[in-house]
Design an enzyme around this catalytic site. Structure first.
Site, short mmCIF file in Angstrom:
data_model
loop_
_atom_site.label_atom_id
_atom_site.label_comp_id
_atom_site.label_asym_id
_atom_site.label_seq_id
_atom_site.Cartn_x
_atom_site.Cartn_y
_atom_site.Cartn_z
N GLY A 34 0.82 -1.22 0.00
CA GLY A 34 0.00 0.00 0.00
C GLY A 34 0.85 1.26 0.00
O GLY A 34 0.64 2.17 -0.81
N CYS A 178 -4.44 -12.17 3.43
CA CYS A 178 -4.60 -13.29 2.49
C CYS A 178 -5.27 -14.51 3.14
O CYS A 178 -4.64 -15.53 3.38
CB CYS A 178 -3.26 -13.70 1.89
SG CYS A 178 -3.50 -14.82 0.50
N THR A 319 -5.72 -8.05 0.97
CA THR A 319 -4.92 -8.69 -0.09
C THR A 319 -4.22 -7.58 -0.90
O THR A 319 -4.68 -6.43 -0.91
CB THR A 319 -5.80 -9.48 -1.09
OG1 THR A 319 -6.64 -8.55 -1.81
CG2 THR A 319 -6.68 -10.50 -0.40
N CYS A 353 -8.17 -13.63 -4.69
CA CYS A 353 -7.36 -14.62 -3.99
C CYS A 353 -7.08 -15.77 -4.94
O CYS A 353 -7.96 -16.57 -5.22
CB CYS A 353 -8.15 -15.11 -2.77
SG CYS A 353 -7.20 -16.31 -1.82
#
Ligand code: UQ1
Length: 425
Positions: A34, A178, A319, A353
């Protein structure tokens, strides 16, 4: 003797450790996916400083493959200075406290950094110490975890060490990053043991503290078929509370608070995870310790010059795919805020995912993390195990990550999705 600044230049780094920075236009705390993605985009628009003490930036989605022996730790990481945008000032320090009402932070070294705007990207952190016996267990050849760069490379040794007995995989009672990974490593273990001719001697057990195998029905249905085919036993509402490495026993607490002990030959632990303590105790956090943002605009609910992205937030899916989809929104809204304009961009909830179900198979789950409705890119049924999706996971997405994402040129597959689905989603 060289001064710190000269030394930093001398070794070709742009980090200016311990130098007291008076003021920056935009401060980003954290250089994970991020923070680094935000720095790459926003560093072009604002005088930007980023704070992170880490030597390396990790591509964490590879940790599962490292655990399965399919990738090495070197495939997952690059020195931080190599991925840092050139026009961004990197301060190689950790944050100690936030004072958002006064627009400054203080680092562990005592540097005070004032800012006009702040982006918090401090992630979520595995706490191996919160389960009694786990840290001792991780030193034995029977216990592993793909959830840290220190432990992930050891997991393949744990697999090689397996002889016969229970192979237990856990999912904790906290939020985690995750959430598909705890079962992906169970699927890789199934295949590893089959190849090593030991599968018959193993009972693979997946114990999750949660009440479902996966949060999106379409993929959960497909995954129940996968576990059935692979003869993996799934126990819902079984939360790991203790490891006894001396007698190789793991203790689980069930929903009714009763406890059950299971012996193990192999134990893979997904530890409880928490936001950074320095964030959790600041006025940026809501009760659970995550940064309290509006999940559509990514703006803080109380401090309008503060934004957050990724795993440190109270409501965003955890994620890298979700981070990618948020980056464009973050950039647009930070620019609007700097101009005093209304925030127009809104995150659509996209997350993904890639569920590795074997050494060459993958179910590419893509969905809206707010509504749990599928949001698929490709014009075929993505709940099916496919080799093509494994290639995407293993080779294509990492290339996208290093070549585009960290340079601020990847904000998710939405354009591609619209093209592939002829504008229908
Ligand atoms: C994605 O954009 C992304 O971020 C870089 C991931 O994180 C590593 C992903 O796992 C996925 C699946 C995407 C989505 C990309 C495509 C091409 C479907």
């Amino acid at each position: 003797m060289l001064s710190k600044v000269q030394l930093a230049r001398h070794i070709g780094r742009r980090c200016l450790s311990s130098e007291s920075t008076k003021h920056c236009q935009l401060l980003i705390v954290g250089a994970g996916s991020g923070g680094l993605g935000a720095a790459a985009i926003l560093g072009k628009k604002f005088k930007t400083t980023i704070l992170d003490p880490a030597d390396h930036h990790y591509y964490q989605p590879y940790f599962t493959l490292v655990g399965g022996g399919l990738k090495s730790l070197d495939d997952c990481r690059k020195p931080m200075e190599q991925v840092m945008p050139t026009n961004v000032k990197w301060i190689k320090e950790a944050v100690d406290s936030f004072d958002p009402s006064q627009n400054f932070i203080v680092t562990k070294n005592g540097t005070t950094i004032k800012y006009d705007m702040l982006v918090v990207a401090t992630g979520i952190h595995p706490d191996f110490s919160s389960i009694p016996g786990l840290e001792e267990g991780l030193k034995t050849p029977n216990v592993g975890s793909i959830y840290s760069p220190e432990t992930a490379p050891r997991m393949i040794e744990v697999l090689k060490n397996f002889k016969a007995g229970n192979a237990i995989f856990t999912f904790p009672a906290t939020q985690i990053k995750c959430p598909g990974a705890p079962q992906k490593i169970a699927y890789l273990t199934d295949e590893f043991l089959s190849k090593a001719d030991k599968r018959e001697d193993a009972k693979i057990i997946y114990n999750t503290a949660g009440g479902v195998l996966f949060g999106v029905k379409k993929y959960a249905d497909a995954l129940w078929k996968v576990v059935e085919e692979k003869e993996i036993i799934v126990n819902l509402q079984h939360n790991l509370v203790r490891v006894r490495p001396d007698i190789r026993e793991a203790v689980f607490e069930r929903a009714d608070k009763t406890r059950v002990s299971m012996s193990y030959e192999l134990l893979h632990v997904t530890p409880p995870m928490y936001p950074l303590r320095e964030v959790a105790r600041s006025s940026l956090a809501e009760a659970t310790g995550f940064v309290d943002i509006d999940k559509l605009t990514l703006q803080h609910k109380k401090f309008d010059n503060v934004f957050a992205i990724g795993d440190c937030t109270n409501g965003l899916p955890k994620t890298a795919a979700a981070v990618a989809a948020c980056l464009g929104v973050l950039a647009d809204n930070v620019v609007s805020r700097s101009r005093g304009e209304e925030l127009k961009a809104a995150y659509n909830g996209y997350t993904s995912c890639p569920l590795t179900t074997g050494f060459e198979n993958c179910i590419l789950a893509e969905f809206n993390g707010f509504t749990s409705e599928p949001m698929e890119t490709f014009p075929f049924n993505q709940a099916k195990e496919r080799r093509s999706m494994y290639v995407l996971k293993k080779d294509i997405i990492p290339a996208i990550y290093w070549k585009l994402f960290v340079k601020g040129r990847w904000t998710g597959p939405s354009t591609f999705r619209r093209l592939m689905r002829l504008g229908f989603s």
